[in-house]
Design a protein around this motif. Structure first.
Motif, PDB file in Angstrom:
ATOM      1  N   ILE A  13      -3.521  56.321  21.992  1.00  0.00           N
ATOM      2  CA  ILE A  13      -3.591  55.239  22.977  1.00  0.00           C
ATOM      3  C   ILE A  13      -2.231  55.046  23.653  1.00  0.00           C
ATOM      4  O   ILE A  13      -2.152  54.891  24.881  1.00  0.00           O
ATOM      5  CB  ILE A  13      -4.066  53.935  22.304  1.00  0.00           C
ATOM      6  N   ILE A  14      -1.165  55.063  22.874  1.00  0.00           N
ATOM      7  CA  ILE A  14       0.178  54.904  23.446  1.00  0.00           C
ATOM      8  C   ILE A  14       0.501  56.057  24.397  1.00  0.00           C
ATOM      9  O   ILE A  14       1.043  55.853  25.487  1.00  0.00           O
ATOM     10  CB  ILE A  14       1.232  54.785  22.331  1.00  0.00           C
ATOM     11  N   GLY A  15       0.150  57.276  24.001  1.00  0.00           N
ATOM     12  CA  GLY A  15       0.385  58.431  24.872  1.00  0.00           C
ATOM     13  C   GLY A  15      -0.365  58.310  26.182  1.00  0.00           C
ATOM     14  O   GLY A  15       0.177  58.594  27.258  1.00  0.00           O
ATOM     15  N   ASN A  16      -1.634  57.883  26.096  1.00  0.00           N
ATOM     16  CA  ASN A  16      -2.423  57.704  27.319  1.00  0.00           C
ATOM     17  C   ASN A  16      -1.881  56.562  28.172  1.00  0.00           C
ATOM     18  O   ASN A  16      -1.887  56.659  29.401  1.00  0.00           O
ATOM     19  CB  ASN A  16      -3.893  57.454  26.971  1.00  0.00           C
ATOM     20  N   LEU A  17      -1.423  55.502  27.531  1.00  0.00           N
ATOM     21  CA  LEU A  17      -0.833  54.383  28.263  1.00  0.00           C
ATOM     22  C   LEU A  17       0.381  54.841  29.061  1.00  0.00           C
ATOM     23  O   LEU A  17       0.514  54.534  30.250  1.00  0.00           O
ATOM     24  CB  LEU A  17      -0.444  53.269  27.301  1.00  0.00           C
ATOM     25  N   VAL A  58       2.613  56.238  34.231  1.00  0.00           N
ATOM     26  CA  VAL A  58       3.499  57.034  35.091  1.00  0.00           C
ATOM     27  C   VAL A  58       2.731  57.590  36.282  1.00  0.00           C
ATOM     28  O   VAL A  58       3.222  57.552  37.417  1.00  0.00           O
ATOM     29  CB  VAL A  58       4.178  58.161  34.278  1.00  0.00           C
ATOM     30  N   TRP A  59       1.518  58.080  36.050  1.00  0.00           N
ATOM     31  CA  TRP A  59       0.722  58.620  37.159  1.00  0.00           C
ATOM     32  C   TRP A  59       0.350  57.525  38.157  1.00  0.00           C
ATOM     33  O   TRP A  59       0.350  57.750  39.371  1.00  0.00           O
ATOM     34  CB  TRP A  59      -0.533  59.332  36.648  1.00  0.00           C
ATOM     35  N   THR A 115       1.549  57.498  42.019  1.00  0.00           N
ATOM     36  CA  THR A 115       0.562  57.433  43.099  1.00  0.00           C
ATOM     37  C   THR A 115       0.871  56.285  44.061  1.00  0.00           C
ATOM     38  O   THR A 115       0.837  56.458  45.279  1.00  0.00           O
ATOM     39  CB  THR A 115      -0.856  57.271  42.509  1.00  0.00           C
ATOM     40  N   VAL A 116       1.187  55.116  43.505  1.00  0.00           N
ATOM     41  CA  VAL A 116       1.490  53.956  44.344  1.00  0.00           C
ATOM     42  C   VAL A 116       2.751  54.212  45.165  1.00  0.00           C
ATOM     43  O   VAL A 116       2.788  53.946  46.376  1.00  0.00           O
ATOM     44  CB  VAL A 116       1.630  52.682  43.471  1.00  0.00           C
ATOM     45  N   ALA A 117       3.802  54.741  44.541  1.00  0.00           N
ATOM     46  CA  ALA A 117       5.046  55.004  45.266  1.00  0.00           C
ATOM     47  C   ALA A 117       4.848  56.069  46.344  1.00  0.00           C
ATOM     48  O   ALA A 117       5.409  55.953  47.436  1.00  0.00           O
ATOM     49  CB  ALA A 117       6.147  55.423  44.288  1.00  0.00           C
ATOM     50  N   PHE A 163       8.734  50.842  35.740  1.00  0.00           N
ATOM     51  CA  PHE A 163       9.527  50.072  34.771  1.00  0.00           C
ATOM     52  C   PHE A 163       8.643  49.344  33.769  1.00  0.00           C
ATOM     53  O   PHE A 163       9.019  49.167  32.609  1.00  0.00           O
ATOM     54  CB  PHE A 163      10.432  49.056  35.472  1.00  0.00           C
ATOM     55  N   LEU A 164       7.479  48.894  34.209  1.00  0.00           N
ATOM     56  CA  LEU A 164       6.586  48.144  33.322  1.00  0.00           C
ATOM     57  C   LEU A 164       5.866  49.027  32.305  1.00  0.00           C
ATOM     58  O   LEU A 164       5.414  48.524  31.278  1.00  0.00           O
ATOM     59  CB  LEU A 164       5.554  47.376  34.149  1.00  0.00           C
ATOM     60  N   THR A 165       5.757  50.309  32.569  1.00  0.00           N
ATOM     61  CA  THR A 165       5.028  51.199  31.669  1.00  0.00           C
ATOM     62  C   THR A 165       5.604  51.192  30.251  1.00  0.00           C
ATOM     63  O   THR A 165       4.849  50.982  29.293  1.00  0.00           O
ATOM     64  CB  THR A 165       4.987  52.622  32.260  1.00  0.00           C
TER      65      THR A 165
END
Length: 129
Positions: free
Chosen positions: A14-18, A23-24, A28-30, A86-88
């Motif tokens: 779960i942490i890895g997927n989070l 990051v993806w 995408t947003v940036a 930064f929030l990730t």
């Protein structure tokens, strides 16, 4: 009833997927903000000789960023992507805190709370100069 417990492997997955999806999403947003910015400012001349420094607090920055995102400004959408990036790891820390609490691993709960406290202190009370 069968009780399901999260194992260490499940928590790590779960942490890895989070982290991966965080990051993806930020990328995408940036990227979307960069494309919007380039289409709206492609012929604009930029003067790199002057730099205007703003000494805003984090709440003002977030307020201006969200206003710009809702108005479709590319630079605000890029900033939103950076904020998401930064929030990730912060979300990873919060999830780890919950997982350590469920596992009753109170030493790591304390360490994680200390790290979250240091980050919060530096974000809200950090000095620019």
């Amino acid at each position: 009833m069968k009780q399901s417990n999260l194992g260490d492997r499940d928590i790590q997955l779960i942490i890895g997927n989070l982290l991966r999806y965080g990051v993806w999403t930020a990328l995408t947003v940036a990227t979307l903000g960069g494309i919007i910015y380039l289409f709206r400012h492609d012929r604009e001349f930029v003067n790199y000789q002057t730099f205007v420094e703003h000494d805003d607090n984090i709440f003002d920055v977030i307020k201006h960023m969200l206003n710009g995102v809702f108005q479709g400004y590319g630079h605000s959408i890029i900033l939103l992507g950076v904020m998401l990036l930064f929030l990730t790891p912060i979300l990873r820390l919060i999830f780890s805190l919950v997982a350590f609490f469920i596992e009753k691993d109170y030493l790591y709960v304390g360490i994680t709370l200390l790290v979250i406290g240091i980050i919060c202190f530096s974000v809200f009370f950090g000095f620019a100069h």
